[in-house]
Scaffold this motif. Structure first.
Motif, PDB file in Angstrom:
ATOM      1  N   PRO A 140       0.836  -1.205   0.000  1.00 46.43           N
ATOM      2  CA  PRO A 140       0.000   0.000   0.000  1.00 46.43           C
ATOM      3  C   PRO A 140       0.869   1.252   0.000  1.00 46.43           C
ATOM      4  CG  PRO A 140       0.069  -0.971   2.189  1.00 46.43           C
ATOM      5  CD  PRO A 140       0.764  -1.942   1.277  1.00 46.43           C
ATOM      6  N   THR A 141       0.423   2.281  -0.670  1.00 45.78           N
ATOM      7  CA  THR A 141       1.184   3.529  -0.757  1.00 45.78           C
ATOM      8  C   THR A 141       0.273   4.720  -0.519  1.00 45.78           C
ATOM      9  OG1 THR A 141       0.819   3.649  -3.153  1.00 45.78           O
ATOM     10  CG2 THR A 141       2.826   2.545  -2.404  1.00 45.78           C
ATOM     11  N   ALA A 142       0.895   5.841  -0.147  1.00 45.63           N
ATOM     12  CA  ALA A 142       0.134   7.070   0.055  1.00 45.63           C
ATOM     13  C   ALA A 142       0.373   8.051  -1.090  1.00 45.63           C
ATOM     14  CB  ALA A 142       0.519   7.702   1.395  1.00 45.63           C
ATOM     15  N   GLY A 143       1.640   8.298  -1.443  1.00 47.20           N
ATOM     16  CA  GLY A 143       1.946   9.202  -2.543  1.00 47.20           C
ATOM     17  C   GLY A 143       1.953   8.464  -3.865  1.00 47.20           C
ATOM     18  N   HIS A 144       2.947   8.770  -4.701  1.00 50.15           N
ATOM     19  CA  HIS A 144       3.071   8.032  -5.957  1.00 50.15           C
ATOM     20  C   HIS A 144       3.393   6.573  -5.666  1.00 50.15           C
ATOM     21  CE1 HIS A 144       2.778  11.467  -8.560  1.00 50.15           C
ATOM     22  NE2 HIS A 144       3.833  12.059  -8.057  1.00 50.15           N
ATOM     23  N   ASN A 145       2.681   5.661  -6.295  1.00 52.65           N
ATOM     24  CA  ASN A 145       3.013   4.252  -6.155  1.00 52.65           C
ATOM     25  C   ASN A 145       4.168   3.915  -7.098  1.00 52.65           C
ATOM     26  OD1 ASN A 145       1.919   3.304  -8.814  1.00 52.65           O
ATOM     27  ND2 ASN A 145       0.013   4.088  -7.936  1.00 52.65           N
ATOM     28  N   PRO A 146       4.805   2.745  -6.951  1.00 53.31           N
ATOM     29  CA  PRO A 146       5.955   2.406  -7.798  1.00 53.31           C
ATOM     30  C   PRO A 146       5.659   2.420  -9.289  1.00 53.31           C
ATOM     31  CG  PRO A 146       5.866   0.946  -5.905  1.00 53.31           C
ATOM     32  CD  PRO A 146       4.591   1.739  -5.880  1.00 53.31           C
ATOM     33  N   LEU A 147       4.426   2.085  -9.671  1.00 55.10           N
ATOM     34  CA  LEU A 147       4.061   2.130 -11.082  1.00 55.10           C
ATOM     35  C   LEU A 147       3.909   3.574 -11.537  1.00 55.10           C
ATOM     36  CD1 LEU A 147       3.414   0.353 -13.516  1.00 55.10           C
ATOM     37  CD2 LEU A 147       1.004   0.405 -12.831  1.00 55.10           C
ATOM     38  N   GLY A 148       3.269   4.387 -10.699  1.00 52.98           N
ATOM     39  CA  GLY A 148       3.127   5.801 -11.021  1.00 52.98           C
ATOM     40  C   GLY A 148       4.467   6.503 -11.080  1.00 52.98           C
ATOM     41  N   ALA A 149       5.435   6.015 -10.283  1.00 50.29           N
ATOM     42  CA  ALA A 149       6.768   6.607 -10.298  1.00 50.29           C
ATOM     43  C   ALA A 149       7.403   6.498 -11.678  1.00 50.29           C
ATOM     44  CB  ALA A 149       7.652   5.922  -9.256  1.00 50.29           C
TER      45      ALA A 149
ATOM     46  N   GLY B 198      -9.823   6.284 -10.535  1.00 48.74           N
ATOM     47  CA  GLY B 198     -11.027   6.939 -10.035  1.00 48.74           C
ATOM     48  C   GLY B 198     -12.281   6.104 -10.183  1.00 48.74           C
ATOM     49  N   LEU B 199     -12.443   5.457 -11.357  1.00 51.55           N
ATOM     50  CA  LEU B 199     -13.673   4.734 -11.641  1.00 51.55           C
ATOM     51  C   LEU B 199     -13.651   3.284 -11.170  1.00 51.55           C
ATOM     52  CD1 LEU B 199     -14.320   6.099 -15.250  1.00 51.55           C
ATOM     53  CD2 LEU B 199     -15.356   6.879 -13.108  1.00 51.55           C
ATOM     54  N   ILE B 200     -12.499   2.625 -11.290  1.00 53.22           N
ATOM     55  CA  ILE B 200     -12.401   1.203 -10.944  1.00 53.22           C
ATOM     56  C   ILE B 200     -11.917   1.006  -9.505  1.00 53.22           C
ATOM     57  CG2 ILE B 200     -11.439  -1.030 -11.602  1.00 53.22           C
ATOM     58  CD1 ILE B 200     -13.313   0.263 -13.674  1.00 53.22           C
ATOM     59  N   ARG B 201     -10.830   1.661  -9.174  1.00 50.04           N
ATOM     60  CA  ARG B 201     -10.269   1.494  -7.834  1.00 50.04           C
ATOM     61  C   ARG B 201     -10.942   2.379  -6.790  1.00 50.04           C
ATOM     62  NH1 ARG B 201      -4.980  -0.537  -7.634  1.00 50.04           N
ATOM     63  NH2 ARG B 201      -5.224  -0.297  -5.384  1.00 50.04           N
ATOM     64  N   ARG B 202     -11.766   3.315  -7.241  1.00 52.04           N
ATOM     65  CA  ARG B 202     -12.444   4.259  -6.346  1.00 52.04           C
ATOM     66  C   ARG B 202     -11.438   5.034  -5.488  1.00 52.04           C
ATOM     67  NH1 ARG B 202     -17.305   4.950  -8.624  1.00 52.04           N
ATOM     68  NH2 ARG B 202     -18.297   2.931  -9.079  1.00 52.04           N
ATOM     69  N   LYS B 203     -10.342   5.418  -6.136  1.00 54.13           N
ATOM     70  CA  LYS B 203      -9.299   6.200  -5.468  1.00 54.13           C
ATOM     71  C   LYS B 203      -9.087   7.467  -6.294  1.00 54.13           C
ATOM     72  CE  LYS B 203      -4.599   5.816  -3.606  1.00 54.13           C
ATOM     73  NZ  LYS B 203      -3.384   4.954  -3.481  1.00 54.13           N
TER      74      LYS B 203
ATOM     75  N   ALA C  49      -7.087  15.021  -5.077  1.00 54.73           N
ATOM     76  CA  ALA C  49      -5.954  15.104  -4.155  1.00 54.73           C
ATOM     77  C   ALA C  49      -4.900  16.083  -4.666  1.00 54.73           C
ATOM     78  CB  ALA C  49      -5.338  13.721  -3.962  1.00 54.73           C
ATOM     79  N   MET C  50      -4.736  16.166  -5.990  1.00 57.89           N
ATOM     80  CA  MET C  50      -3.763  17.103  -6.542  1.00 57.89           C
ATOM     81  C   MET C  50      -4.306  18.527  -6.555  1.00 57.89           C
ATOM     82  SD  MET C  50      -0.684  17.433  -7.502  1.00 57.89           S
ATOM     83  CE  MET C  50      -0.071  15.762  -7.735  1.00 57.89           C
ATOM     84  N   ILE C  51      -5.576  18.701  -6.258  1.00 58.50           N
ATOM     85  CA  ILE C  51      -6.169  20.036  -6.144  1.00 58.50           C
ATOM     86  C   ILE C  51      -6.154  20.495  -4.690  1.00 58.50           C
ATOM     87  CG2 ILE C  51      -8.280  21.397  -6.430  1.00 58.50           C
ATOM     88  CD1 ILE C  51      -8.981  19.591  -8.794  1.00 58.50           C
ATOM     89  N   THR C  52      -6.628  19.652  -3.793  1.00 53.43           N
ATOM     90  CA  THR C  52      -6.721  20.021  -2.381  1.00 53.43           C
ATOM     91  C   THR C  52      -5.454  19.683  -1.601  1.00 53.43           C
ATOM     92  OG1 THR C  52      -7.653  17.881  -1.706  1.00 53.43           O
ATOM     93  CG2 THR C  52      -9.201  19.562  -2.480  1.00 53.43           C
ATOM     94  N   GLY C  53      -4.715  18.708  -2.099  1.00 58.74           N
ATOM     95  CA  GLY C  53      -3.525  18.239  -1.388  1.00 58.74           C
ATOM     96  C   GLY C  53      -3.806  17.089  -0.457  1.00 58.74           C
ATOM     97  N   ASP C  54      -5.083  16.779  -0.243  1.00 55.03           N
ATOM     98  CA  ASP C  54      -5.458  15.756   0.734  1.00 55.03           C
ATOM     99  C   ASP C  54      -5.974  14.485   0.058  1.00 55.03           C
ATOM    100  OD1 ASP C  54      -4.852  17.467   2.841  1.00 55.03           O
ATOM    101  OD2 ASP C  54      -6.878  18.312   2.883  1.00 55.03           O
TER     102      ASP C  54
ATOM    103  N   ASP D 195      -8.058  10.849   0.910  1.00 57.94           N
ATOM    104  CA  ASP D 195      -8.897  10.156   1.884  1.00 57.94           C
ATOM    105  C   ASP D 195      -8.037   9.133   2.618  1.00 57.94           C
ATOM    106  OD1 ASP D 195     -10.730   8.386   3.185  1.00 57.94           O
ATOM    107  OD2 ASP D 195     -12.306   9.036   1.814  1.00 57.94           O
ATOM    108  N   ALA D 196      -8.016   9.210   3.932  1.00 58.66           N
ATOM    109  CA  ALA D 196      -7.149   8.346   4.736  1.00 58.66           C
ATOM    110  C   ALA D 196      -7.444   6.866   4.529  1.00 58.66           C
ATOM    111  CB  ALA D 196      -7.283   8.711   6.216  1.00 58.66           C
ATOM    112  N   ARG D 197      -8.626   6.542   4.041  1.00 59.50           N
ATOM    113  CA  ARG D 197      -8.961   5.134   3.787  1.00 59.50           C
ATOM    114  C   ARG D 197      -8.121   4.555   2.661  1.00 59.50           C
ATOM    115  NH1 ARG D 197     -15.219   5.657   2.693  1.00 59.50           N
ATOM    116  NH2 ARG D 197     -14.344   7.413   1.507  1.00 59.50           N
TER     117      ARG D 197
END
Length: 223
Positions: A86-95, A163-168, A173-178, A180-182
């Motif tokens: 699990p990751t919070a920022g960029h995941n290894p694939l996104g990196a 956004g649509l499949i993973r519901r993440k 987050a790139m607008i507000t900076g936050d 969801d902690a879930r």
């Protein structure tokens, strides 16, 4: 546990959206051609400053902006793909996407300094390289446009999938900076995003701006 976790500091968010504007502006202006080529050069120089800022910010920025936080090895990538990392920022694939985008857009900005459209606009460093090398850079500059468009397309598809499949939802987050902690690991810590961080970013941004203006001043004067 807080409902929202600060992931993206304000300077990182401003960089992201400024880069979107500059890349879009550079693409539109080069397609319009003519007098809009002056704007293409301006957007290109601004992009150069933004890429330079992000490279420095990747070393001196807060937790999730740093390359050491998200640029990982193949084991981390495999673990993420298995769903065990699990990751919070960029995941290894996104990196991989981040590095590819910075490299492709950075090359486009740097190569543009040395080439000309053979009509009315020249990069500030045009003529400083051997003619054959300049021609090669010009050809690569044109070909790299397709690479950048492909990377942007993959980026948009990935955002839609998350956004649509993973519901993440990653765009908010790139607008507000936050985030969801879930959607973050239970032990994830928030990124610093205070006045000291903003001042540090401002100093770096000013230095990058001065550097770009210096590069621009190297253009030969015909008056």
């Amino acid at each position: 546990m807080p409902r929202a976790l600060r992931i993206w500091d304000l300077p990182t968010r401003l960089f992201h959206w400024a880069l979107v504007v500059c890349v879009t502006g550079a693409f539109v202006s080069v397609k319009l051609g003519g007098l809009y080529m002056d704007w293409h050069m301006r957007f290109g120089l601004a992009t150069l400053g933004l890429i330079l800022f992000r490279l420095i910010w990747g070393i001196l920025g807060p937790r999730y902006a740093r390359f050491t936080q998200f640029v990982r090895g193949p084991r981390a990538l495999a673990a993420y793909l298995r769903g065990t990392l699990p990751t919070a920022g960029h995941n290894p694939l996104g990196a991989l996407s981040v590095i590819a985008m910075l490299a492709a857009i950075g090359f486009q900005a740097v190569s543009g300094l040395f080439i000309s459209d053979d009509i009315m606009v020249e990069g500030p460093l045009y003529g400083r390289l051997d003619g054959s090398l300049t021609s090669t850079l010009a050809a690569l500059h044109r070909a790299n446009e397709v690479v950048i468009l492909a990377l942007i397309g993959l980026h948009v598809v990935a955002l839609a999938w998350y956004g649509l499949i993973r519901r993440k939802p990653l765009v908010p987050a790139m607008i507000t900076g936050d985030l969801d902690a879930r959607h973050a690991p239970a032990d994830a810590l928030p990124a610093r995003d205070d006045l000291a961080v903003w001042i540090r970013a401002l100093v770096i941004a000013v230095c990058c701006t001065v550097f770009v203006l210096w590069v621009q001043s190297l253009a030969p004067s015909f008056y």
